[in-house]
Design a protein around this motif. Structure first.
Motif, PDB file in Angstrom:
ATOM      1  N   ASP A   6       0.907  -1.119   0.057  1.00 61.86           N
ATOM      2  CA  ASP A   6      -0.046  -0.049   0.007  1.00 61.86           C
ATOM      3  C   ASP A   6       1.043   1.147  -0.041  1.00 61.86           C
ATOM      4  O   ASP A   6       0.611   2.300  -0.804  1.00 61.86           O
ATOM      5  CB  ASP A   6      -0.878  -0.108   1.235  1.00 61.86           C
ATOM      6  CG  ASP A   6      -2.069   1.149   1.087  1.00 61.86           C
ATOM      7  OD1 ASP A   6      -1.931   1.910   2.272  1.00 61.86           O
ATOM      8  OD2 ASP A   6      -2.369   1.467   0.093  1.00 61.86           O
ATOM      9  N   GLU A   7       2.081   1.332   0.664  1.00 66.08           N
ATOM     10  CA  GLU A   7       2.829   2.555   0.918  1.00 66.08           C
ATOM     11  C   GLU A   7       3.462   2.504  -0.667  1.00 66.08           C
ATOM     12  O   GLU A   7       3.396   3.969  -0.938  1.00 66.08           O
ATOM     13  CB  GLU A   7       3.992   2.203   1.873  1.00 66.08           C
ATOM     14  CG  GLU A   7       5.150   3.322   2.073  1.00 66.08           C
ATOM     15  CD  GLU A   7       4.296   4.446   2.592  1.00 66.08           C
ATOM     16  OE1 GLU A   7       3.059   4.594   3.065  1.00 66.08           O
ATOM     17  OE2 GLU A   7       4.889   5.507   2.426  1.00 66.08           O
ATOM     18  N   ALA A  14       2.773  10.130  -6.327  1.00 71.21           N
ATOM     19  CA  ALA A  14       3.099  11.449  -5.547  1.00 71.21           C
ATOM     20  C   ALA A  14       4.472  12.126  -5.998  1.00 71.21           C
ATOM     21  O   ALA A  14       5.298  11.272  -6.493  1.00 71.21           O
ATOM     22  CB  ALA A  14       3.479  10.893  -3.886  1.00 71.21           C
ATOM     23  N   PRO A  15       4.486  13.509  -5.741  1.00 73.81           N
ATOM     24  CA  PRO A  15       5.624  14.110  -6.168  1.00 73.81           C
ATOM     25  C   PRO A  15       6.893  13.757  -5.263  1.00 73.81           C
ATOM     26  O   PRO A  15       7.248  14.809  -4.509  1.00 73.81           O
ATOM     27  CB  PRO A  15       5.278  15.699  -6.143  1.00 73.81           C
ATOM     28  CG  PRO A  15       4.053  15.643  -5.062  1.00 73.81           C
ATOM     29  CD  PRO A  15       3.517  14.453  -5.249  1.00 73.81           C
ATOM     30  N   LEU A  70      -5.290  18.988   0.231  1.00 71.93           N
ATOM     31  CA  LEU A  70      -5.074  17.432   0.177  1.00 71.93           C
ATOM     32  C   LEU A  70      -6.157  16.557   0.755  1.00 71.93           C
ATOM     33  O   LEU A  70      -6.694  15.473   0.069  1.00 71.93           O
ATOM     34  CB  LEU A  70      -3.712  17.035   0.781  1.00 71.93           C
ATOM     35  CG  LEU A  70      -2.487  17.755   0.788  1.00 71.93           C
ATOM     36  CD1 LEU A  70      -1.224  17.451   1.401  1.00 71.93           C
ATOM     37  CD2 LEU A  70      -2.018  17.539  -0.805  1.00 71.93           C
ATOM     38  N   THR A  71      -6.840  17.261   1.722  1.00 77.50           N
ATOM     39  CA  THR A  71      -7.765  16.369   2.405  1.00 77.50           C
ATOM     40  C   THR A  71      -9.054  16.403   1.575  1.00 77.50           C
ATOM     41  O   THR A  71      -9.515  15.343   1.437  1.00 77.50           O
ATOM     42  CB  THR A  71      -8.421  17.136   3.769  1.00 77.50           C
ATOM     43  OG1 THR A  71      -7.113  17.109   4.713  1.00 77.50           O
ATOM     44  CG2 THR A  71      -9.410  16.346   4.398  1.00 77.50           C
ATOM     45  N   GLY A  72      -9.233  17.417   0.904  1.00 78.03           N
ATOM     46  CA  GLY A  72     -10.331  17.393  -0.192  1.00 78.03           C
ATOM     47  C   GLY A  72     -10.113  16.356  -1.362  1.00 78.03           C
ATOM     48  O   GLY A  72     -11.054  15.858  -1.729  1.00 78.03           O
ATOM     49  N   ALA A  73      -8.907  16.381  -1.759  1.00 79.27           N
ATOM     50  CA  ALA A  73      -8.835  15.509  -2.749  1.00 79.27           C
ATOM     51  C   ALA A  73      -8.876  14.020  -2.559  1.00 79.27           C
ATOM     52  O   ALA A  73      -9.173  13.251  -3.148  1.00 79.27           O
ATOM     53  CB  ALA A  73      -6.988  15.874  -3.306  1.00 79.27           C
ATOM     54  N   ARG A  74      -8.436  13.793  -1.208  1.00 75.16           N
ATOM     55  CA  ARG A  74      -8.378  12.258  -0.829  1.00 75.16           C
ATOM     56  C   ARG A  74     -10.075  12.077  -0.570  1.00 75.16           C
ATOM     57  O   ARG A  74     -10.644  10.762  -0.780  1.00 75.16           O
ATOM     58  CB  ARG A  74      -7.885  12.308   0.613  1.00 75.16           C
ATOM     59  CG  ARG A  74      -6.447  12.193   0.559  1.00 75.16           C
ATOM     60  CD  ARG A  74      -6.037  11.534   1.818  1.00 75.16           C
ATOM     61  NE  ARG A  74      -6.127  11.962   3.083  1.00 75.16           N
ATOM     62  CZ  ARG A  74      -6.007  13.168   3.592  1.00 75.16           C
ATOM     63  NH1 ARG A  74      -4.934  13.557   2.994  1.00 75.16           N
ATOM     64  NH2 ARG A  74      -6.410  13.184   4.636  1.00 75.16           N
ATOM     65  N   ALA A 119       1.387  11.769   3.581  1.00 78.56           N
ATOM     66  CA  ALA A 119       1.761  10.400   3.670  1.00 78.56           C
ATOM     67  C   ALA A 119       0.320   9.914   3.495  1.00 78.56           C
ATOM     68  O   ALA A 119       0.554   8.601   3.092  1.00 78.56           O
ATOM     69  CB  ALA A 119       2.235  10.297   5.043  1.00 78.56           C
ATOM     70  N   ALA A 120      -0.588  10.200   3.682  1.00 75.36           N
ATOM     71  CA  ALA A 120      -2.029   9.695   3.560  1.00 75.36           C
ATOM     72  C   ALA A 120      -2.705   9.489   2.250  1.00 75.36           C
ATOM     73  O   ALA A 120      -3.509   9.117   1.996  1.00 75.36           O
ATOM     74  CB  ALA A 120      -3.182  10.364   4.531  1.00 75.36           C
ATOM     75  N   MET A 121      -1.907  10.417   1.376  1.00 75.10           N
ATOM     76  CA  MET A 121      -2.405  10.517  -0.104  1.00 75.10           C
ATOM     77  C   MET A 121      -2.375   9.273  -0.766  1.00 75.10           C
ATOM     78  O   MET A 121      -1.630   8.539  -0.555  1.00 75.10           O
ATOM     79  CB  MET A 121      -1.618  11.455  -0.839  1.00 75.10           C
ATOM     80  CG  MET A 121      -1.707  13.124  -0.353  1.00 75.10           C
ATOM     81  SD  MET A 121      -3.498  13.516  -0.678  1.00 75.10           S
ATOM     82  CE  MET A 121      -3.319  14.069  -2.537  1.00 75.10           C
ATOM     83  N   THR A 122      -3.095   9.055  -1.916  1.00 77.92           N
ATOM     84  CA  THR A 122      -3.178   7.943  -2.731  1.00 77.92           C
ATOM     85  C   THR A 122      -3.064   8.323  -4.135  1.00 77.92           C
ATOM     86  O   THR A 122      -3.079   9.620  -4.479  1.00 77.92           O
ATOM     87  CB  THR A 122      -4.773   7.147  -2.839  1.00 77.92           C
ATOM     88  OG1 THR A 122      -5.564   8.208  -3.384  1.00 77.92           O
ATOM     89  CG2 THR A 122      -5.069   6.889  -1.315  1.00 77.92           C
TER      90      THR A 122
END
Length: 270
Positions: A6-7, A14-15, A70-74, A119-122
């Motif tokens: 998953d990581e 991710a950039p 970022l939160t909105g994107a997730r 770190a929580a981004m997908t």
């Protein structure tokens, strides 16, 4: 899916180069704030009407604002950076009144929250577009946008003995020069300019890319500081033609015969 797989999946889009570079920029900023004394906090910064306390409060609140993107994107939702312009301004005013220790704690905590959000981004979240307050922004560019805020406003503290444009990382300067030159390109109020950074690639900007009216050269960081309004450009070399006087050369503002060749006054970037 196990944690290790998953990581790897999360970081595939991710950039990854921007994230460690941002960490280094943040560490340099924190080192500067740690070296400040309380009296410096209330002194004027390079930004009109703002003390250094205002600048630090803005940097901290910007981390939280970009975290909202970022939160909105997730979540697959549009979450604005700030509730309103008024709320943004009030948060900065409130934060500017904090003590130096409180400001430092706030900077550390807000940076940690932003890092946790990264770190929580997908992959799916990184591929989306967010509603930045200045316009649509690909979410994958958010870490670079955050680094831009940290680097520019670090200099805006106005503490050159601790951090100045000369301390900006060379690779970041090169990227920003290209970005800023593009922002001025095609603007009728900006003369055609050839930008020549020492040891770097020449760039063109202004109303026309065909023929440069002026050539401005010098260290890349000095060019960037001038272009972004953080320097008067007095150390830069200007070459060009003054009507009726032929070619003239000099630093910042140049007299040739009865003509004077000066760096143009650039409009705000916005």
């Amino acid at each position: 899916m196990d944690a290790s797989r998953d990581e790897g999946h999360r970081l595939s889009i991710a950039p990854t180069t921007d994230i460690p570079a941002l960490a280094e920029s943040t560490a340099r900023l924190l080192a500067t704030v740690e070296a400040m004394d309380a009296a410096q906090l209330g002194e004027a910064s390079l930004l009109p009407g703002w003390t250094r306390g205002h600048v630090l409060a803005h940097i901290a609140r910007n981390a939280d604002a970009l975290l909202n993107l970022l939160t909105g994107a997730r979540a697959g939702e549009t979450i604005p950076m700030y509730a309103s312009v008024e709320a943004r301004n009030q948060e900065i005013e409130n934060g500017a009144k904090s003590s130096l220790a409180e400001q430092l704690d706030d900077l550390r905590a807000s940076a940690a929250r932003f890092d946790a959000g990264v770190a929580a981004m997908t992959d799916d979240a990184w591929s989306r577009t967010a509603a930045h307050r200045l316009g649509p922004l690909p979410v994958a560019q958010v870490p670079a946008k955050r680094r831009q805020e940290v680097e520019y406003h670090h200099v805006d503290l106005g503490l050159p003995a601790l951090y100045s444009p000369a301390d900006w990382p060379a690779s970041w300067v090169a990227t920003q020069l290209s970005h800023v030159a593009a922002q001025f390109s095609g603007r009728a109020e900006v003369p055609s300019i050839a930008l020549v950074p020492e040891g770097g690639e020449a760039l063109t900007t202004g109303r026309s890319a065909d023929t440069a009216e002026l050539t401005v050269s010098g260290p890349g960081h000095a060019l960037l500081a001038w272009l972004t309004g953080r320097s008067d450009g007095s150390t830069l070399t200007v070459r060009g033609s003054v009507a009726g006087e032929g070619s003239v050369t000099g630093e910042g503002s140049v007299t040739g015969g009865e003509g004077t060749l000066s760096l143009p006054v650039l409009p705000p970037l916005g």
